[in-house]
Write a protein that holds these residues in place. Structure first.
Motif, PDB file in Angstrom:
ATOM      1  N   THR A  70      13.050  -0.816  -4.938  1.00 60.20           N
ATOM      2  CA  THR A  70      11.946  -1.596  -4.390  1.00 60.20           C
ATOM      3  C   THR A  70      11.042  -2.219  -5.442  1.00 60.20           C
ATOM      4  OG1 THR A  70      10.463   0.314  -4.284  1.00 60.20           O
ATOM      5  CG2 THR A  70      11.824  -0.147  -2.331  1.00 60.20           C
ATOM      6  N   GLY A  71      10.906  -1.574  -6.578  1.00 59.35           N
ATOM      7  CA  GLY A  71       9.899  -1.991  -7.537  1.00 59.35           C
ATOM      8  C   GLY A  71       8.545  -1.448  -7.121  1.00 59.35           C
ATOM      9  N   GLY A  72       7.509  -1.870  -7.817  1.00 60.13           N
ATOM     10  CA  GLY A  72       6.192  -1.295  -7.621  1.00 60.13           C
ATOM     11  C   GLY A  72       5.322  -1.949  -6.568  1.00 60.13           C
ATOM     12  N   GLY A  73       5.725  -3.086  -6.037  1.00 61.74           N
ATOM     13  CA  GLY A  73       4.904  -3.785  -5.061  1.00 61.74           C
ATOM     14  C   GLY A  73       3.848  -4.649  -5.741  1.00 61.74           C
ATOM     15  N   ASN A  74       3.040  -5.302  -4.937  1.00 60.57           N
ATOM     16  CA  ASN A  74       2.040  -6.232  -5.463  1.00 60.57           C
ATOM     17  C   ASN A  74       0.825  -5.543  -6.070  1.00 60.57           C
ATOM     18  OD1 ASN A  74       3.316  -8.693  -5.065  1.00 60.57           O
ATOM     19  ND2 ASN A  74       2.702  -8.761  -2.922  1.00 60.57           N
ATOM     20  N   TYR A  75       0.604  -4.277  -5.740  1.00 58.77           N
ATOM     21  CA  TYR A  75      -0.531  -3.551  -6.312  1.00 58.77           C
ATOM     22  C   TYR A  75      -0.079  -2.830  -7.583  1.00 58.77           C
ATOM     23  CZ  TYR A  75      -2.449  -4.306  -1.649  1.00 58.77           C
ATOM     24  OH  TYR A  75      -2.883  -4.869  -0.475  1.00 58.77           O
ATOM     25  N   SER A  76       0.448  -3.589  -8.510  1.00 67.38           N
ATOM     26  CA  SER A  76       0.931  -3.029  -9.772  1.00 67.38           C
ATOM     27  C   SER A  76       0.679  -4.031 -10.890  1.00 67.38           C
ATOM     28  CB  SER A  76       2.425  -2.692  -9.673  1.00 67.38           C
ATOM     29  OG  SER A  76       3.189  -3.826  -9.349  1.00 67.38           O
ATOM     30  N   LEU A  77       0.760  -3.551 -12.131  1.00 67.00           N
ATOM     31  CA  LEU A  77       0.492  -4.435 -13.270  1.00 67.00           C
ATOM     32  C   LEU A  77       1.563  -5.486 -13.460  1.00 67.00           C
ATOM     33  CD1 LEU A  77      -0.954  -2.036 -15.993  1.00 67.00           C
ATOM     34  CD2 LEU A  77      -2.167  -3.696 -14.577  1.00 67.00           C
ATOM     35  N   SER A  78       2.816  -5.122 -13.256  1.00 67.85           N
ATOM     36  CA  SER A  78       3.885  -6.116 -13.441  1.00 67.85           C
ATOM     37  C   SER A  78       4.531  -6.366 -12.086  1.00 67.85           C
ATOM     38  CB  SER A  78       4.928  -5.625 -14.453  1.00 67.85           C
ATOM     39  OG  SER A  78       5.442  -4.376 -14.101  1.00 67.85           O
ATOM     40  N   THR A  79       4.426  -7.615 -11.627  1.00 64.22           N
ATOM     41  CA  THR A  79       4.930  -7.963 -10.296  1.00 64.22           C
ATOM     42  C   THR A  79       5.817  -9.201 -10.292  1.00 64.22           C
ATOM     43  OG1 THR A  79       2.982  -9.313  -9.834  1.00 64.22           O
ATOM     44  CG2 THR A  79       2.890  -7.005  -9.149  1.00 64.22           C
ATOM     45  N   ASN A  89       8.615 -10.096 -12.233  1.00 62.76           N
ATOM     46  CA  ASN A  89       9.932 -10.139 -12.844  1.00 62.76           C
ATOM     47  C   ASN A  89      10.840  -9.086 -12.234  1.00 62.76           C
ATOM     48  OD1 ASN A  89       9.818  -7.589 -14.462  1.00 62.76           O
ATOM     49  ND2 ASN A  89       8.071  -8.650 -15.356  1.00 62.76           N
ATOM     50  N   LYS A  90      12.100  -9.107 -12.578  1.00 61.07           N
ATOM     51  CA  LYS A  90      13.056  -8.200 -11.965  1.00 61.07           C
ATOM     52  C   LYS A  90      12.874  -6.751 -12.377  1.00 61.07           C
ATOM     53  CE  LYS A  90      16.608  -9.108 -15.430  1.00 61.07           C
ATOM     54  NZ  LYS A  90      17.935  -9.593 -15.676  1.00 61.07           N
ATOM     55  N   TRP A  91      12.074  -6.486 -13.401  1.00 57.20           N
ATOM     56  CA  TRP A  91      11.866  -5.104 -13.867  1.00 57.20           C
ATOM     57  C   TRP A  91      10.542  -4.540 -13.413  1.00 57.20           C
ATOM     58  CZ3 TRP A  91      16.245  -3.321 -15.181  1.00 57.20           C
ATOM     59  CH2 TRP A  91      17.192  -4.126 -15.799  1.00 57.20           C
ATOM     60  N   ASP A  92       9.886  -5.216 -12.462  1.00 57.85           N
ATOM     61  CA  ASP A  92       8.552  -4.791 -12.036  1.00 57.85           C
ATOM     62  C   ASP A  92       8.572  -3.348 -11.633  1.00 57.85           C
ATOM     63  OD1 ASP A  92       9.778  -4.812  -9.553  1.00 57.85           O
ATOM     64  OD2 ASP A  92       8.147  -5.830  -8.562  1.00 57.85           O
ATOM     65  N   ALA A 151       0.840  -1.205   0.000  1.00 55.97           N
ATOM     66  CA  ALA A 151       0.000   0.000   0.000  1.00 55.97           C
ATOM     67  C   ALA A 151       0.871   1.251   0.000  1.00 55.97           C
ATOM     68  CB  ALA A 151      -0.938  -0.004   1.197  1.00 55.97           C
ATOM     69  N   GLY A 152       1.968   1.215   0.740  1.00 61.49           N
ATOM     70  CA  GLY A 152       2.898   2.345   0.755  1.00 61.49           C
ATOM     71  C   GLY A 152       3.548   2.557  -0.603  1.00 61.49           C
ATOM     72  N   LEU A 153       3.944   1.481  -1.259  1.00 60.89           N
ATOM     73  CA  LEU A 153       4.544   1.600  -2.593  1.00 60.89           C
ATOM     74  C   LEU A 153       3.533   2.114  -3.610  1.00 60.89           C
ATOM     75  CD1 LEU A 153       6.741  -1.629  -2.671  1.00 60.89           C
ATOM     76  CD2 LEU A 153       7.536   0.741  -2.567  1.00 60.89           C
ATOM     77  N   LEU A 154       2.293   1.659  -3.502  1.00 59.19           N
ATOM     78  CA  LEU A 154       1.242   2.162  -4.383  1.00 59.19           C
ATOM     79  C   LEU A 154       1.058   3.664  -4.168  1.00 59.19           C
ATOM     80  CD1 LEU A 154      -1.151   1.896  -6.360  1.00 59.19           C
ATOM     81  CD2 LEU A 154      -2.565   1.291  -4.377  1.00 59.19           C
ATOM     82  N   THR A 155       0.992   4.079  -2.918  1.00 57.09           N
ATOM     83  CA  THR A 155       0.832   5.498  -2.602  1.00 57.09           C
ATOM     84  C   THR A 155       1.993   6.308  -3.166  1.00 57.09           C
ATOM     85  OG1 THR A 155      -0.354   4.942  -0.573  1.00 57.09           O
ATOM     86  CG2 THR A 155       0.578   7.164  -0.720  1.00 57.09           C
ATOM     87  N   TRP A 156       3.210   5.814  -3.001  1.00 55.30           N
ATOM     88  CA  TRP A 156       4.379   6.535  -3.486  1.00 55.30           C
ATOM     89  C   TRP A 156       4.409   6.583  -5.012  1.00 55.30           C
ATOM     90  CZ3 TRP A 156       6.727  10.310  -1.814  1.00 55.30           C
ATOM     91  CH2 TRP A 156       7.980  10.688  -2.271  1.00 55.30           C
ATOM     92  N   ARG A 157       4.073   5.473  -5.669  1.00 58.58           N
ATOM     93  CA  ARG A 157       4.030   5.458  -7.138  1.00 58.58           C
ATOM     94  C   ARG A 157       3.008   6.458  -7.656  1.00 58.58           C
ATOM     95  NH1 ARG A 157       2.277   0.224  -7.395  1.00 58.58           N
ATOM     96  NH2 ARG A 157       0.915   0.941  -9.065  1.00 58.58           N
ATOM     97  N   LEU A 158       1.832   6.460  -7.049  1.00 58.04           N
ATOM     98  CA  LEU A 158       0.786   7.383  -7.475  1.00 58.04           C
ATOM     99  C   LEU A 158       1.192   8.837  -7.231  1.00 58.04           C
ATOM    100  CD1 LEU A 158      -2.433   5.531  -6.256  1.00 58.04           C
ATOM    101  CD2 LEU A 158      -1.614   5.775  -8.618  1.00 58.04           C
ATOM    102  N   THR A 159       1.807   9.098  -6.094  1.00 57.42           N
ATOM    103  CA  THR A 159       2.240  10.458  -5.778  1.00 57.42           C
ATOM    104  C   THR A 159       3.262  10.956  -6.791  1.00 57.42           C
ATOM    105  OG1 THR A 159       1.837  10.113  -3.427  1.00 57.42           O
ATOM    106  CG2 THR A 159       3.328  11.911  -4.021  1.00 57.42           C
ATOM    107  N   LEU A 189       4.585   4.512 -13.910  1.00 55.05           N
ATOM    108  CA  LEU A 189       4.595   4.452 -12.448  1.00 55.05           C
ATOM    109  C   LEU A 189       3.183   4.340 -11.894  1.00 55.05           C
ATOM    110  CD1 LEU A 189       7.269   7.099 -11.393  1.00 55.05           C
ATOM    111  CD2 LEU A 189       7.495   4.616 -11.406  1.00 55.05           C
ATOM    112  N   ILE A 190       2.279   5.143 -12.422  1.00 50.53           N
ATOM    113  CA  ILE A 190       0.899   5.131 -11.936  1.00 50.53           C
ATOM    114  C   ILE A 190       0.294   3.735 -12.064  1.00 50.53           C
ATOM    115  CG2 ILE A 190      -1.435   5.957 -12.465  1.00 50.53           C
ATOM    116  CD1 ILE A 190      -0.039   8.698 -13.159  1.00 50.53           C
ATOM    117  N   PHE A 191       0.522   3.088 -13.196  1.00 51.40           N
ATOM    118  CA  PHE A 191      -0.047   1.757 -13.415  1.00 51.40           C
ATOM    119  C   PHE A 191       0.825   0.636 -12.844  1.00 51.40           C
ATOM    120  CE2 PHE A 191      -2.087   4.243 -16.805  1.00 51.40           C
ATOM    121  CZ  PHE A 191      -3.404   4.044 -16.406  1.00 51.40           C
ATOM    122  N   GLY A 192       2.033   0.966 -12.445  1.00 53.23           N
ATOM    123  CA  GLY A 192       2.907  -0.055 -11.895  1.00 53.23           C
ATOM    124  C   GLY A 192       3.396  -1.028 -12.940  1.00 53.23           C
TER     125      GLY A 192
END
Length: 133
Positions: free
Chosen positions: A119-128, A130-133, A7-15, A63-66
């Motif tokens: 960190t990558g985008g976290g689990n609340y992202s489109l690509s989770t 692989n190493k380039w998530d 959730a924190g990574l999602l918030t940061w990506r969106l911000t 970033l927004i879509f992860g």
């Protein structure tokens, strides 16, 4: 605990994504003449200024879509390094009018992006998966 991190990574990506996207939309509406002029002054081809659209529109949308968060964050960080070198170099050791670091917004985008590279985008992202998530 993992869900809190995601959730924190999602918030940061969106911000980062939304705030930087606003800069990109502004440049789409009003143009990039200023940036082209900077490249011209440095003796570089003006078409390189088009890279600002990649750094301020494409990367923030990713970033927004992860999607490929680490690559998008790398592009955003590079864009901010270029911005510092071309526009903000004289302000690195200055305070702004409100007492904060003169380049704090650019630094926030830069170091926020660097954090997402690690960190990558976290689990609340489109690509989770692989190493380039």
């Amino acid at each position: 605990m993992k869900k809190n991190i995601d959730a924190g990574l999602l918030t940061w990506r969106l911000t980062l994504g939304i705030l930087m996207l606003m800069h990109g939309i502004y440049k789409l509406i009003y143009g990039i003449d200023f940036i082209e002029g900077l490249f011209r002054e440095l003796g570089l081809p003006e078409f390189l200024a088009l890279g600002v659209h990649v750094g301020e529109i494409v990367a923030p949308l990713l970033l927004i879509f992860g999607f490929r968060t680490k690559i998008a964050a790398l592009i955003l960080a590079f864009t901010m390094v270029v911005a510092v070198c071309m526009v903000h170099l004289d302000h690195i050791f200055q305070l702004g009018t409100s007492g904060g670091w003169a380049i704090e917004l650019v630094a926030l985008f830069l170091f926020g992006a660097v954090g997402l590279i690690f960190t990558g985008g976290g689990n609340y992202s489109l690509s989770t998966k692989n190493k380039w998530d």
